[in-house]
Design an enzyme around this catalytic site. Structure first.
Site, PDB file in Angstrom:
ATOM      1  N   GLU A  12    -103.478 -49.117  46.074  1.00  0.00           N
ATOM      2  CA  GLU A  12    -103.365 -48.828  47.499  1.00  0.00           C
ATOM      3  C   GLU A  12    -104.762 -48.950  48.065  1.00  0.00           C
ATOM      4  O   GLU A  12    -105.634 -48.151  47.727  1.00  0.00           O
ATOM      5  CB  GLU A  12    -102.821 -47.401  47.660  1.00  0.00           C
ATOM      6  CG  GLU A  12    -102.231 -47.082  49.011  1.00  0.00           C
ATOM      7  CD  GLU A  12    -100.976 -47.898  49.337  1.00  0.00           C
ATOM      8  OE1 GLU A  12    -100.971 -48.502  50.416  1.00  0.00           O
ATOM      9  OE2 GLU A  12    -100.045 -47.922  48.522  1.00  0.00           O
ATOM     10  N   GLY A  13    -105.023 -49.975  48.839  1.00  0.00           N
ATOM     11  CA  GLY A  13    -106.355 -50.119  49.416  1.00  0.00           C
ATOM     12  C   GLY A  13    -106.371 -49.551  50.819  1.00  0.00           C
ATOM     13  O   GLY A  13    -105.344 -49.071  51.323  1.00  0.00           O
ATOM     14  N   TYR A  15    -106.724 -51.249  53.435  1.00  0.00           N
ATOM     15  CA  TYR A  15    -106.173 -52.197  54.411  1.00  0.00           C
ATOM     16  C   TYR A  15    -104.835 -52.785  53.997  1.00  0.00           C
ATOM     17  O   TYR A  15    -104.384 -53.763  54.549  1.00  0.00           O
ATOM     18  CB  TYR A  15    -107.200 -53.305  54.673  1.00  0.00           C
ATOM     19  CG  TYR A  15    -108.485 -52.725  55.187  1.00  0.00           C
ATOM     20  CD1 TYR A  15    -108.599 -52.366  56.522  1.00  0.00           C
ATOM     21  CD2 TYR A  15    -109.552 -52.466  54.337  1.00  0.00           C
ATOM     22  CE1 TYR A  15    -109.747 -51.778  57.003  1.00  0.00           C
ATOM     23  CE2 TYR A  15    -110.716 -51.881  54.799  1.00  0.00           C
ATOM     24  CZ  TYR A  15    -110.805 -51.539  56.136  1.00  0.00           C
ATOM     25  OH  TYR A  15    -111.947 -50.951  56.603  1.00  0.00           O
ATOM     26  N   VAL A  18    -101.356 -53.392  47.069  1.00  0.00           N
ATOM     27  CA  VAL A  18    -101.338 -54.458  46.068  1.00  0.00           C
ATOM     28  C   VAL A  18    -100.106 -54.245  45.190  1.00  0.00           C
ATOM     29  O   VAL A  18     -99.904 -53.154  44.640  1.00  0.00           O
ATOM     30  CB  VAL A  18    -102.630 -54.463  45.223  1.00  0.00           C
ATOM     31  CG1 VAL A  18    -102.578 -55.571  44.181  1.00  0.00           C
ATOM     32  CG2 VAL A  18    -103.858 -54.624  46.111  1.00  0.00           C
ATOM     33  N   ASP A 126    -119.426 -53.892  47.493  1.00  0.00           N
ATOM     34  CA  ASP A 126    -118.578 -52.748  47.123  1.00  0.00           C
ATOM     35  C   ASP A 126    -118.261 -52.780  45.630  1.00  0.00           C
ATOM     36  O   ASP A 126    -117.102 -52.650  45.226  1.00  0.00           O
ATOM     37  CB  ASP A 126    -117.304 -52.738  47.975  1.00  0.00           C
ATOM     38  CG  ASP A 126    -116.671 -51.348  48.034  1.00  0.00           C
ATOM     39  OD1 ASP A 126    -117.331 -50.365  47.635  1.00  0.00           O
ATOM     40  OD2 ASP A 126    -115.509 -51.249  48.467  1.00  0.00           O
TER      41      ASP A 126
HETATM   42  P1  ADP Z   1    -108.391 -53.114  48.895  1.00  0.00           P
HETATM   43  O1  ADP Z   1    -109.371 -54.087  49.465  1.00  0.00           O
HETATM   44  O2  ADP Z   1    -107.221 -52.910  49.813  1.00  0.00           O
HETATM   45  O3  ADP Z   1    -109.036 -51.851  48.391  1.00  0.00           O
HETATM   46  P2  ADP Z   1    -108.362 -54.258  46.249  1.00  0.00           P
HETATM   47  O4  ADP Z   1    -108.522 -55.729  46.171  1.00  0.00           O
HETATM   48  O5  ADP Z   1    -109.583 -53.431  45.927  1.00  0.00           O
HETATM   49  O6  ADP Z   1    -107.720 -53.827  47.637  1.00  0.00           O
HETATM   50  O7  ADP Z   1    -107.226 -53.789  45.261  1.00  0.00           O
HETATM   51  C1  ADP Z   1    -106.809 -52.429  45.200  1.00  0.00           C
HETATM   52  C2  ADP Z   1    -106.360 -52.121  43.789  1.00  0.00           C
HETATM   53  O8  ADP Z   1    -105.264 -52.996  43.426  1.00  0.00           O
HETATM   54  C3  ADP Z   1    -107.419 -52.358  42.701  1.00  0.00           C
HETATM   55  O9  ADP Z   1    -108.270 -51.238  42.537  1.00  0.00           O
HETATM   56  C4  ADP Z   1    -106.532 -52.586  41.488  1.00  0.00           C
HETATM   57  O10 ADP Z   1    -106.054 -51.342  41.005  1.00  0.00           O
HETATM   58  C5  ADP Z   1    -105.347 -53.340  42.049  1.00  0.00           C
HETATM   59  N1  ADP Z   1    -105.534 -54.806  41.926  1.00  0.00           N
HETATM   60  C6  ADP Z   1    -106.199 -55.618  42.783  1.00  0.00           C
HETATM   61  N2  ADP Z   1    -106.175 -56.898  42.377  1.00  0.00           N
HETATM   62  C7  ADP Z   1    -105.497 -56.908  41.220  1.00  0.00           C
HETATM   63  C8  ADP Z   1    -105.140 -57.949  40.274  1.00  0.00           C
HETATM   64  N3  ADP Z   1    -105.471 -59.221  40.478  1.00  0.00           N
HETATM   65  N4  ADP Z   1    -104.437 -57.592  39.186  1.00  0.00           N
HETATM   66  C9  ADP Z   1    -104.078 -56.289  38.999  1.00  0.00           C
HETATM   67  N5  ADP Z   1    -104.386 -55.275  39.827  1.00  0.00           N
HETATM   68  C10 ADP Z   1    -105.085 -55.560  40.928  1.00  0.00           C
END
Ligand code: ADP
Length: 321
Positions: A12-13, A15, A18, A126
């Site tokens: 959960e980001g 924005y 995922v 980040d």
């Molecule tokens: P946001 O920018 O919304 O914070 P992120 O790209 O950091 O989103 O992703 C949030 C979370 O989703 C990550 O911390 C991870 O747990 C999971 N995640 C993101 N990309 C992947 C991926 N390619 N494979 C598995 N999990 C992922």
């Protein structure tokens, strides 16, 4: 989205969400990042477009691979290769930290990823355990380029204002509000990360920006004169006095069991003055990686053909002499 079957959320980001998904035809596992409605919120739109632009530009073994992108009903969808777990999860399962060899393997790959971004003039901004993905085979992939940006040229003034990195990994220049910062902010975060991998605990877990500065000063002594000036000029800290550095506890005192090579690498990342912080390309040549030819074994393990090429070109050189 119909081409994919959702297997549930994995992250959960700020924005969006995922989701872990399976491609219905090929069975391939992917992670789909579904942004919030991006037409209503300009910040979401900016972050989504920035991430798409940068990820299209950045292809590297240690960066998460973007497979496809679409926009539907005002939401952006980014499809990535699925990677097993995050470094955060791995640290949560190993509360006293990872062993030196695992930490070194991860650190080397994170450095390769960051060095590559820096070569392309991109700062990630980040770097933290949640944004480091680790595959079952131990391959590390840096993700989340929502805050990353291309560095402005010096003629543009190189001033950045639109960003707040996760506090615990924030360099002193960001904490005091310097708007002229650069690649060294990523290097600082890497230093924090190395110590966290080796101990299982965040290095500087500040609970406010001032407390974060306090943690740093307690370890490394007073801020640079320039950073002190910026602190006292920053309206956010108006009426606040910088904490005095008494009873400094240096890295080697706080972590007596960390090997000198690992501590030296961390120290090179954690120089107070960003100008004095090492560059990622230099850190890849650090003693921690060269001492037992780790870096050569790593390259030959991951890129056997490259190794053959290097050896054969070396042989050719020898023959021609
Ligand atoms: P946001 O920018 O919304 O914070 P992120 O790209 O950091 O989103 O992703 C949030 C979370 O989703 C990550 O911390 C991870 O747990 C999971 N995640 C993101 N990309 C992947 C991926 N390619 N494979 C598995 N999990 C992922």
């Amino acid at each position: 989205m119909e081409r994919y079957e959702s297997l549930g959320p994995v992250g959960e980001g700020s924005y969006g969400t995922v989701l872990k998904c399976r491609h219905r035809d090929s069975g391939r596992l992917v992670a789909i990042k579904k942004f919030m409605d991006s037409d209503d919120d300009k910040a979401v739109k900016k972050i989504a477009l920035r991430e798409i632009k940068l990820l299209r530009q950045l292809r590297h073994d240690n960066l998460v691979n973007l497979l496809e992108v679409w926009k539907r009903r005002r939401r952006w969808y980014l499809v990535f290769e699925f990677v097993d777990r995050t470094l955060l999860e791995e640290l949560e399962q190993n509360q006293s930290g990872l062993d030196l060899n695992t930490s070194r393997q991860y650190m080397y790959q994170i450095l390769r990823a960051t060095a590559f971004c820096h070569q392309q003039n991109i700062i990630h901004r980040d770097i933290k355990p949640e944004n480091i993905l680790i595959s079952q085979g131990g391959v590390v992939k840096l993700c989340d380029f929502g805050f990353a940006r291309t560095m402005a040229s010096p003629s543009e003034g190189a001033v950045y204002t639109d960003y707040v990195a996760t506090r615990w990994y924030r360099a002193p220049e960001l904490l005091v509000g310097d708007i002229k910062y650069g690649k060294p902010v990523d290097v600082w975060a890497l230093g924090c990360l190395l110590i966290e991998m080796l101990t299982g605990q965040p290095l500087f877990p500040g609970d406010s920006d001032l407390d974060q500065i306090y943690h740093i000063i307690r370890c490394f002594g007073n801020l640079t004169t320039h950073h002190q000036e910026l602190f006292y000029r920053n309206p956010v800290f108006s009426g606040v006095t910088l904490p005095e550095c008494s009873g400094r506890v240096q890295l080697h005192q706080r972590f007596p069991t960390i090997t000198p090579a690992a501590l030296d690498l961390a120290q090179s990342c954690l120089e107070m003055d960003p100008e004095r912080r090492a560059q990622c390309s230099e850190l890849l040549e650090h003693f921690l990686f060269t001492q037992d030819s780790f870096h050569i074994r790593y390259i030959s393990l991951c890129f056997p053909f490259l190794q053959l090429y290097v050896i054969s070109s070396y042989k050719n050189t020898t023959f021609s002499i």
